[in-house]
Design a protein around this motif. Structure first.
Motif, PDB file in Angstrom:
ATOM      1  N   GLY A 143       0.821  -1.211   0.000  1.00 42.90           N
ATOM      2  CA  GLY A 143       0.000   0.000   0.000  1.00 42.90           C
ATOM      3  C   GLY A 143       0.851   1.255   0.000  1.00 42.90           C
ATOM      4  N   ILE A 144       1.931   1.260   0.783  1.00 47.16           N
ATOM      5  CA  ILE A 144       2.858   2.392   0.788  1.00 47.16           C
ATOM      6  C   ILE A 144       3.519   2.502  -0.581  1.00 47.16           C
ATOM      7  N   HIS A 145       3.884   1.366  -1.157  1.00 47.81           N
ATOM      8  CA  HIS A 145       4.474   1.360  -2.502  1.00 47.81           C
ATOM      9  C   HIS A 145       3.517   2.012  -3.500  1.00 47.81           C
ATOM     10  N   GLU A 146       2.249   1.643  -3.415  1.00 50.18           N
ATOM     11  CA  GLU A 146       1.274   2.199  -4.346  1.00 50.18           C
ATOM     12  C   GLU A 146       1.073   3.691  -4.128  1.00 50.18           C
TER      13      GLU A 146
ATOM     14  N   GLU B 277      12.977  14.670  -3.500  1.00 50.28           N
ATOM     15  CA  GLU B 277      13.780  14.716  -2.279  1.00 50.28           C
ATOM     16  C   GLU B 277      12.896  14.654  -1.038  1.00 50.28           C
ATOM     17  N   TRP B 278      11.764  15.360  -1.092  1.00 50.22           N
ATOM     18  CA  TRP B 278      10.845  15.327   0.060  1.00 50.22           C
ATOM     19  C   TRP B 278      10.311  13.913   0.263  1.00 50.22           C
ATOM     20  N   LEU B 279       9.908  13.267  -0.817  1.00 54.45           N
ATOM     21  CA  LEU B 279       9.395  11.896  -0.701  1.00 54.45           C
ATOM     22  C   LEU B 279      10.471  10.934  -0.193  1.00 54.45           C
TER      23      LEU B 279
ATOM     24  N   VAL C 230       9.646   9.223   3.208  1.00 57.04           N
ATOM     25  CA  VAL C 230       9.092   7.879   2.998  1.00 57.04           C
ATOM     26  C   VAL C 230      10.188   6.875   2.644  1.00 57.04           C
ATOM     27  N   HIS C 231      10.857   7.101   1.507  1.00 56.93           N
ATOM     28  CA  HIS C 231      11.744   6.082   0.950  1.00 56.93           C
ATOM     29  C   HIS C 231      12.894   5.724   1.884  1.00 56.93           C
TER      30      HIS C 231
END
Length: 509
Positions: free
Chosen positions: A300-303, A463-465, A469-470
């Motif tokens: 779900g996070i991937h999506e 960069e924010w993502l 997250v990543h």
């Protein structure tokens, strides 16, 4: 030989984790090859090969040395990074340890055979060539759930306890049901209002009945779109497959799309969607490959990353203001199409689209809800697999006023039931979280996000993502990561606000 120290136990955990992840990634490469490069006659051997890899992964994950190492670390004084790694390995070990080797092998074998059967069924446009494999897959997953948690609801068990790439722990089925209820309540009347609107969008701006969009030029266009997104080609291979996907790790991603000579939007939206998955894999910390901290936090996070790039970037008017000149250079016949018309084309709300991956942002979730309802009915023995084509068509008619004319337009369009149960919830979770991330990012970035997109300066966005997250991998639980990134629990509020504002303007509601 007994484990002598916590340090030794931790090294065993790292060693086993590396083996498990290596084997999963190799299995993904086998899947990529089967769809992209394998000769048609290779299917029987490929099924056996993938079963062997899955069996080896399961045995490493349930190895007695790992059990003893995890036991030795139960009360150990670990740093935060070490504790996160041990927590995630322990979670997957606990689940896998409850599954007999024979059942794991059987599931893997069915998954491999079913995927090849799906491709053959697609060629024949005939559900009956795939349906028996779906029935068998659901039966073995019920057995899997019984082993993992005999007292739990089987469907919830397969959702919450699934391991590996397709798992999504720490987002409850209760949360999923709450989000689905909100979407039914909010989207159905919005879709009806749009259908009643007198506004006519430029729905055919990027389409042609004459098949004039040749595939080779489309490939160049899609590579240009990936360049605009900032794809790292040194770590990516880009190919064609029957159904788009992206598998990989921080060092190597295999990404695919598919083309339609009458419609540019199918490949472009699919490509940008898969780029989001690829950006997530590339954003994971390279030096953590082989540990849970180098792995994504769940399907779900991937999506959320793929839906973010597909919808909040690729379907934005600012993107088309930047990208439309490139489209015109590749396809001069579109010289008179304006960025606004292209924007309208990729955001039209269909009244006759039966294909999920081509659906607009609103009806898309009705497709997901439909599939999930069928899954739950089949899982709870309320229907048989042979009833799916009729039930699918009836639900499409009920929810969207569309009746697919072929199995390929209906129940055969996705391969997910060959390998993934639940197969579709993650897409809606991803869309909801993408909107929540987008709203948070816009409050935290010093720069105007729309201007960044318009000027093809996506660096600060990526960069924010990556930072939020990543880069964490599986350091946080999924629910914790969402709170860490957005300051709130997962909520459909931002998605509902986003679509009401966007489509209200498009359709003058």
């Amino acid at each position: 030989m007994p484990i002598q120290s916590a340090e030794e136990a931790y090294e065993i955990v790292l060693e086993q984790s590396q083996r498990v992840i290596d084997l999963e990634k190799t299995n993904q490469l086998m899947r990529w090859d089967s769809d992209v490069m394998m000769p048609p006659g290779g299917a029987p051997a490929r099924s056996s090969q993938r079963t062997t890899l899955s069996a080896a992964r399961h045995r490493y994950l349930t190895d007695d040395r790992l059990s003893k190492a995890l036991e030795a670390l139960k009360d150990a004084d670990l740093g935060d990074r070490q504790a996160a790694i041990v927590r995630e390995v322990r979670r997957e070990h606990t689940t896998a340890n409850r599954i007999p080797d024979e059942l794991n092998d059987e599931i893997s074998d069915i998954n491999s055979q079913a995927h090849e059967a799906w491709k053959q069924a697609r060629e024949a446009d005939n559900w009956s060539e795939f349906g028996p494999y779906v029935a068998e897959h659901f039966e073995v997953k019920k057995e899997w759930a019984e082993h993992v948690d005999p007292d739990g609801d089987p469907y919830e068990v397969v959702w919450s306890q699934r391991t590996g790439y397709l798992g999504q722990p720490h987002i409850s089925l209760e949360t999923v049901d709450r989000i689905f209820d909100t979407l039914r309540e909010e989207l159905v009347p919005l879709i009806e209002e749009i259908h009643e609107s007198d506004v006519e969008l430029a729905t055919d701006a990027l389409k042609s009945d004459d098949g004039e969009f040749d595939v080779e030029t489309q490939k160049e266009l899609n590579r240009a779109a990936l360049d605009a997104m900032g794809l790292d080609w040194d770590r990516t291979r880009f190919d064609v497959a029957p159904h788009p996907f992206s598998f990989g790790n921080p060092h190597d991603v295999r990404m695919t799309t598919r083309y339609d000579e009458t419609d540019l939007t199918e490949a472009l939206t699919g490509t940008i969607h898969e780029f989001g998955h690829t950006a997530y894999a590339h954003g994971l910390p390279k030096d953590e490959y082989g540990t849970p901290l180098g792995e994504p936090r769940g399907i779900g996070i991937h999506e959320s990353q793929s839906r973010f790039f597909e919808n909040h970037i690729g379907r934005s008017k600012e993107f088309w203001e930047h990208f439309m000149p490139t489209v015109k250079r590749k396809f001069p016949q579109l010289a008179d199409v304006s960025p606004r018309e292209a924007y309208e084309c990729v955001n039209q709300v269909f009244d006759d689209n039966s294909i999920r991956v081509e659906a607009d942002e609103l009806t898309y979730h009705i497709h997901i809800i439909l599939r999930t309802e069928i899954e739950r009915d089949l899982f709870n023995n309320r229907i048989d697999a042979e009833e799916i084509p009729q039930l699918w068509n009836d639900k499409m008619d009920e929810y969207l006023g569309i009746r697919p004319s072929t199995d390929n337009e209906g129940c055969l369009q996705d391969p997910h039931w060959s390998r993934s149960l639940p197969g579709f919830i993650g897409y809606t979770i991803g869309s909801i979280l993408a909107a929540q991330l987008d709203a948070t990012m816009r409050t935290e970035l010093d720069e105007d996000v729309d201007e960044l997109i318009r000027n093809n300066q996506l660096g600060p966005i990526r960069e924010w993502l990556t930072n939020n997250v990543h880069s964490y991998g599986q350091y946080y639980r999924a629910d914790e990561l969402i709170r860490q990134a957005t300051g709130e629990d997962l909520t459909a509020e931002y998605f509902v606000d986003y679509v009401n504002e966007k489509y209200g303007k498009l359709y003058d509601l």
